[in-house]
Design a protein around this motif. Structure first.
Motif, PDB file in Angstrom:
ATOM      1  N   SER A  81       0.879  -1.143   0.033  1.00  0.00           N
ATOM      2  CA  SER A  81       0.062   0.061   0.003  1.00  0.00           C
ATOM      3  C   SER A  81       0.874   1.414   0.179  1.00  0.00           C
ATOM      4  O   SER A  81       0.584   2.273  -0.765  1.00  0.00           O
ATOM      5  N   ASN A  82       2.055   1.286   0.709  1.00  0.00           N
ATOM      6  CA  ASN A  82       3.090   2.510   0.652  1.00  0.00           C
ATOM      7  C   ASN A  82       3.405   2.330  -0.818  1.00  0.00           C
ATOM      8  O   ASN A  82       3.724   3.702  -1.384  1.00  0.00           O
ATOM      9  N   TYR A  83       3.728   1.448  -1.463  1.00  0.00           N
ATOM     10  CA  TYR A  83       4.130   1.625  -2.762  1.00  0.00           C
ATOM     11  C   TYR A  83       3.263   2.036  -3.867  1.00  0.00           C
ATOM     12  O   TYR A  83       3.397   3.252  -4.325  1.00  0.00           O
ATOM     13  N   ASP A  84       1.923   1.814  -3.498  1.00  0.00           N
ATOM     14  CA  ASP A  84       0.734   2.390  -4.220  1.00  0.00           C
ATOM     15  C   ASP A  84       0.728   3.690  -3.952  1.00  0.00           C
ATOM     16  O   ASP A  84       0.173   4.717  -4.714  1.00  0.00           O
ATOM     17  N   GLU A  85       0.939   4.336  -2.734  1.00  0.00           N
ATOM     18  CA  GLU A  85       0.612   5.696  -2.266  1.00  0.00           C
ATOM     19  C   GLU A  85       1.667   6.252  -2.926  1.00  0.00           C
ATOM     20  O   GLU A  85       1.678   7.657  -3.521  1.00  0.00           O
ATOM     21  N   ILE A  86       3.098   5.828  -2.943  1.00  0.00           N
ATOM     22  CA  ILE A  86       4.036   6.412  -3.737  1.00  0.00           C
ATOM     23  C   ILE A  86       3.745   6.956  -5.324  1.00  0.00           C
ATOM     24  O   ILE A  86       3.682   7.882  -6.009  1.00  0.00           O
ATOM     25  N   MET A  87       3.176   5.688  -5.932  1.00  0.00           N
ATOM     26  CA  MET A  87       2.766   5.672  -7.336  1.00  0.00           C
ATOM     27  C   MET A  87       1.793   6.616  -7.489  1.00  0.00           C
ATOM     28  O   MET A  87       1.584   7.329  -8.476  1.00  0.00           O
ATOM     29  N   GLN A  88       0.697   6.732  -6.662  1.00  0.00           N
ATOM     30  CA  GLN A  88      -0.626   7.660  -6.798  1.00  0.00           C
ATOM     31  C   GLN A  88       0.032   8.897  -6.697  1.00  0.00           C
ATOM     32  O   GLN A  88      -0.419   9.806  -7.403  1.00  0.00           O
ATOM     33  N   LEU A  89       0.999   9.447  -5.778  1.00  0.00           N
ATOM     34  CA  LEU A  89       1.376  10.727  -5.654  1.00  0.00           C
ATOM     35  C   LEU A  89       2.072  11.089  -6.624  1.00  0.00           C
ATOM     36  O   LEU A  89       1.857  12.302  -7.237  1.00  0.00           O
ATOM     37  N   LEU A  90       2.972  10.330  -7.162  1.00  0.00           N
ATOM     38  CA  LEU A  90       3.643  10.461  -8.561  1.00  0.00           C
ATOM     39  C   LEU A  90       2.662  10.922  -9.750  1.00  0.00           C
ATOM     40  O   LEU A  90       2.913  11.911 -10.504  1.00  0.00           O
ATOM     41  N   CYS A  91       1.886  10.216 -10.001  1.00  0.00           N
ATOM     42  CA  CYS A  91       0.865  10.245 -11.048  1.00  0.00           C
ATOM     43  C   CYS A  91       0.048  11.593 -10.931  1.00  0.00           C
ATOM     44  O   CYS A  91      -0.333  12.381 -11.899  1.00  0.00           O
ATOM     45  N   ASP A  92      -0.468  11.761  -9.662  1.00  0.00           N
ATOM     46  CA  ASP A  92      -0.997  13.110  -9.394  1.00  0.00           C
ATOM     47  C   ASP A  92      -0.280  14.350  -9.714  1.00  0.00           C
ATOM     48  O   ASP A  92      -0.907  15.205 -10.398  1.00  0.00           O
ATOM     49  N   ARG A  93       0.813  14.244  -9.180  1.00  0.00           N
ATOM     50  CA  ARG A  93       1.732  15.512  -9.084  1.00  0.00           C
ATOM     51  C   ARG A  93       2.140  15.661 -10.651  1.00  0.00           C
ATOM     52  O   ARG A  93       2.148  16.671 -11.199  1.00  0.00           O
ATOM     53  N   LEU A  94       2.368  14.570 -11.443  1.00  0.00           N
ATOM     54  CA  LEU A  94       3.032  14.690 -12.774  1.00  0.00           C
ATOM     55  C   LEU A  94       1.963  15.206 -13.873  1.00  0.00           C
ATOM     56  O   LEU A  94       2.055  16.049 -14.452  1.00  0.00           O
ATOM     57  N   SER A  95       0.554  14.845 -13.314  1.00  0.00           N
ATOM     58  CA  SER A  95      -0.469  15.537 -14.113  1.00  0.00           C
ATOM     59  C   SER A  95      -0.752  16.893 -14.017  1.00  0.00           C
ATOM     60  O   SER A  95      -0.925  17.446 -14.983  1.00  0.00           O
ATOM     61  N   GLY A  96      -0.341  17.335 -13.020  1.00  0.00           N
ATOM     62  CA  GLY A  96      -0.198  18.716 -12.553  1.00  0.00           C
ATOM     63  C   GLY A  96       0.754  19.460 -13.138  1.00  0.00           C
ATOM     64  O   GLY A  96       0.691  20.702 -13.375  1.00  0.00           O
ATOM     65  N   LEU A  97       1.956  18.864 -13.376  1.00  0.00           N
ATOM     66  CA  LEU A  97       3.090  19.641 -13.864  1.00  0.00           C
ATOM     67  C   LEU A  97       3.414  19.450 -15.533  1.00  0.00           C
ATOM     68  O   LEU A  97       4.155  20.337 -16.045  1.00  0.00           O
ATOM     69  N   THR A  98       2.555  18.766 -16.065  1.00  0.00           N
ATOM     70  CA  THR A  98       2.493  18.418 -17.531  1.00  0.00           C
ATOM     71  C   THR A  98       1.467  19.345 -18.001  1.00  0.00           C
ATOM     72  O   THR A  98       0.041  19.337 -17.560  1.00  0.00           O
ATOM     73  N   ASN A  99       1.159  19.961 -19.198  1.00  0.00           N
ATOM     74  CA  ASN A  99       0.392  20.253 -20.002  1.00  0.00           C
ATOM     75  C   ASN A  99      -0.310  19.358 -20.862  1.00  0.00           C
ATOM     76  O   ASN A  99      -1.144  19.715 -21.802  1.00  0.00           O
ATOM     77  N   SER A 100       0.082  18.131 -21.013  1.00  0.00           N
ATOM     78  CA  SER A 100      -0.104  17.246 -22.153  1.00  0.00           C
ATOM     79  C   SER A 100      -1.288  16.527 -21.225  1.00  0.00           C
ATOM     80  O   SER A 100      -1.759  16.539 -20.192  1.00  0.00           O
ATOM     81  N   ASP A 101      -2.268  15.984 -22.125  1.00  0.00           N
ATOM     82  CA  ASP A 101      -3.521  15.331 -21.791  1.00  0.00           C
ATOM     83  C   ASP A 101      -3.492  13.955 -21.768  1.00  0.00           C
ATOM     84  O   ASP A 101      -4.186  13.016 -21.587  1.00  0.00           O
ATOM     85  N   ALA A 102      -2.083  13.402 -21.807  1.00  0.00           N
ATOM     86  CA  ALA A 102      -1.327  11.981 -21.796  1.00  0.00           C
ATOM     87  C   ALA A 102      -2.029  11.493 -20.422  1.00  0.00           C
ATOM     88  O   ALA A 102      -1.946  11.847 -19.518  1.00  0.00           O
ATOM     89  N   GLN A 103      -2.447  10.212 -20.504  1.00  0.00           N
ATOM     90  CA  GLN A 103      -2.736   9.234 -19.339  1.00  0.00           C
ATOM     91  C   GLN A 103      -1.561   8.976 -18.639  1.00  0.00           C
ATOM     92  O   GLN A 103      -0.545   8.288 -19.349  1.00  0.00           O
ATOM     93  N   ILE A 104      -1.397   9.263 -17.634  1.00  0.00           N
ATOM     94  CA  ILE A 104      -0.103   8.973 -16.828  1.00  0.00           C
ATOM     95  C   ILE A 104      -0.114   7.199 -16.250  1.00  0.00           C
ATOM     96  O   ILE A 104      -1.134   7.232 -15.407  1.00  0.00           O
ATOM     97  N   THR A 105       0.722   6.612 -16.624  1.00  0.00           N
ATOM     98  CA  THR A 105       0.809   5.250 -16.298  1.00  0.00           C
ATOM     99  C   THR A 105       2.067   5.025 -15.569  1.00  0.00           C
ATOM    100  O   THR A 105       3.052   5.790 -15.871  1.00  0.00           O
ATOM    101  N   PRO A 106       2.306   3.821 -14.898  1.00  0.00           N
ATOM    102  CA  PRO A 106       3.673   3.525 -14.495  1.00  0.00           C
ATOM    103  C   PRO A 106       4.594   3.453 -15.377  1.00  0.00           C
ATOM    104  O   PRO A 106       5.980   3.613 -15.494  1.00  0.00           O
ATOM    105  N   GLU A 107       4.182   3.247 -17.056  1.00  0.00           N
ATOM    106  CA  GLU A 107       5.070   3.114 -17.947  1.00  0.00           C
ATOM    107  C   GLU A 107       5.250   4.496 -18.714  1.00  0.00           C
ATOM    108  O   GLU A 107       6.092   4.356 -19.643  1.00  0.00           O
ATOM    109  N   THR A 108       4.755   5.404 -18.151  1.00  0.00           N
ATOM    110  CA  THR A 108       4.870   6.642 -18.896  1.00  0.00           C
ATOM    111  C   THR A 108       6.453   7.227 -18.715  1.00  0.00           C
ATOM    112  O   THR A 108       6.842   7.501 -17.849  1.00  0.00           O
ATOM    113  N   ASN A 109       7.038   7.702 -20.070  1.00  0.00           N
ATOM    114  CA  ASN A 109       7.951   8.152 -19.767  1.00  0.00           C
ATOM    115  C   ASN A 109       7.971   9.843 -19.472  1.00  0.00           C
ATOM    116  O   ASN A 109       7.418  10.384 -20.062  1.00  0.00           O
ATOM    117  N   MET A 110       8.641  10.092 -18.478  1.00  0.00           N
ATOM    118  CA  MET A 110       8.454  11.408 -18.013  1.00  0.00           C
ATOM    119  C   MET A 110       9.031  12.497 -18.744  1.00  0.00           C
ATOM    120  O   MET A 110       8.570  13.551 -19.054  1.00  0.00           O
TER     121      MET A 110
END
Length: 84
Positions: free
Chosen positions: A4-33
């Motif tokens: 669950s801690n790993y999932d929490e880390i992953m969720q935080l990263l996805c949430d923050r990355l979606s806020g940092l990018t202007n892209s409409d791309a869906q952010i997944t674990p395989e997304t190249n930042m």
């Protein structure tokens, strides 16, 4: 550290990355930042500082040289958090 801690880390990263990018791309674990989200060094450093504050860890800058995907970053944070 639990799954669950790993999932929490992953969720935080996805949430923050979606806020940092202007892209409409869906952010997944395989997304190249860099190539898919156009995350530059300033945005990445801001993200790293937020991660360090949130999870009370210290991420060495040189450890980021081999990080390209969201999963790789989550794995790094999880590894550092587990060692502390």
């Amino acid at each position: 550290m639990t799954e669950s801690n790993y999932d929490e880390i992953m969720q935080l990263l996805c949430d923050r990355l979606s806020g940092l990018t202007n892209s409409d791309a869906q952010i997944t674990p395989e997304t190249n930042m860099i190539s898919q989200l156009s995350i530059d060094s300033i945005k990445l450093l801001n993200l790293i500082m937020e991660i360090e504050d949130t999870f009370d860890v210290s991420i060495p800058i040189n450890a980021l040289t081999d990080i390209h995907t969201v999963r790789e970053l989550a794995d790094l944070v999880h590894k550092i958090k587990s060692a502390s």
